[in-house]
Scaffold this motif. Structure first.
Motif, PDB file in Angstrom:
ATOM      1  N   LEU A 168      74.789 228.224  41.250  1.00  0.00           N
ATOM      2  CA  LEU A 168      75.302 227.142  40.397  1.00  0.00           C
ATOM      3  C   LEU A 168      76.820 227.208  40.240  1.00  0.00           C
ATOM      4  CD1 LEU A 168      72.540 226.962  37.637  1.00  0.00           C
ATOM      5  CD2 LEU A 168      72.777 225.585  39.731  1.00  0.00           C
ATOM      6  N   LYS A 169      77.378 228.412  40.181  1.00  0.00           N
ATOM      7  CA  LYS A 169      78.841 228.558  40.092  1.00  0.00           C
ATOM      8  C   LYS A 169      79.519 228.057  41.363  1.00  0.00           C
ATOM      9  CE  LYS A 169      78.791 232.399  36.855  1.00  0.00           C
ATOM     10  NZ  LYS A 169      78.974 233.850  36.688  1.00  0.00           N
ATOM     11  N   LEU A 170      78.923 228.344  42.519  1.00  0.00           N
ATOM     12  CA  LEU A 170      79.480 227.836  43.772  1.00  0.00           C
ATOM     13  C   LEU A 170      79.415 226.314  43.819  1.00  0.00           C
ATOM     14  CD1 LEU A 170      78.120 230.536  46.215  1.00  0.00           C
ATOM     15  CD2 LEU A 170      80.543 229.968  45.858  1.00  0.00           C
ATOM     16  N   ASP A 171      78.339 225.740  43.318  1.00  0.00           N
ATOM     17  CA  ASP A 171      78.211 224.289  43.254  1.00  0.00           C
ATOM     18  C   ASP A 171      79.291 223.698  42.360  1.00  0.00           C
ATOM     19  OD1 ASP A 171      76.790 221.781  43.832  1.00  0.00           O
ATOM     20  OD2 ASP A 171      76.270 221.855  41.694  1.00  0.00           O
ATOM     21  N   ALA A 172      79.521 224.310  41.214  1.00  0.00           N
ATOM     22  CA  ALA A 172      80.547 223.821  40.287  1.00  0.00           C
ATOM     23  C   ALA A 172      81.934 223.931  40.928  1.00  0.00           C
ATOM     24  CB  ALA A 172      80.496 224.588  38.970  1.00  0.00           C
TER      25      ALA A 172
END
Length: 181
Positions: free
Chosen positions: A171-175
């Motif tokens: 999710l952090k990579l997506d953000a």
């Protein structure tokens, strides 16, 4: 330009394959990637490029070997593909309740028919695996550290290389990719 997420396999684990994230940013920028940003110390980056995924993987693998003296597999997914990985997560309850024990494994290639079943059959603990194309999802309800479901077993049964990131990192990579211009 396409936004990509790049994952280096097995870097900064113990004394082998040490890569500073500033070195990774410099390497990727030197290869012509735009807006390079890294996340954590585990070989994660986001950038933009006009080059397609497969040539990028080979380009980065070769440059990492030459310039950083690190032999590693590189898995790249477009931001659109990454969104698909998130949307296809078969373990939504676990993602909310225990995201650090849900791993996403981008795979270097697609497993052969029946490989996912063979992997699930080889599990001796409570882990659960689902494979969707070039991505596997694994829940480790009893923790990852002592599990017998190792990367070596996963790669042997699936017949392809993999690198794992927990759901929080996914999710952090997506953000981070969302923040790209």
């Amino acid at each position: 330009m396409t936004t990509y997420i790049v994952l280096l396999r097995a870097v900064n684990l113990g004394p082998h394959n040490k890569i500073g994230m500033s070195d990774l940013r410099e390497l990727l920028t030197g290869l012509g990637m735009q807006g390079v940003q890294t996340l954590l110390q585990s070989g994660n980056a986001v950038f933009q490029s006009d080059v397609r995924t497969t040539p990028l993987e080979r380009l980065i693998e070769g440059a990492a070997a030459r310039q950083l003296h690190v032999e590693t597999d590189v898995m790249i997914r477009s931001h659109k593909e990454w969104k698909g990985i998130i949307a296809s997560n078969p373990f939504r309850k676990e993602a909310k309740q225990d995201p650090s024990h849900l791993l996403v494994l981008p795979l270097k290639g697609s497993p052969a028919d029946g490989a996912a079943g063979a992997l699930q059959a080889a599990i001796t603990g409570h882990e659960v695996v689902r494979v969707d194309g070039r991505c596997a999802y694994i829940v480790y309800p009893d923790g990852i550290g002592r599990s017998k479901l190792t990367s070596a077993l996963i790669e042997k049964k699936l017949g392809t290389r993999a690198t794992a990131r927990n759901w929080n990192t996914v999710l952090k990579l997506d953000a981070l990719a969302d923040s790209m211009p």
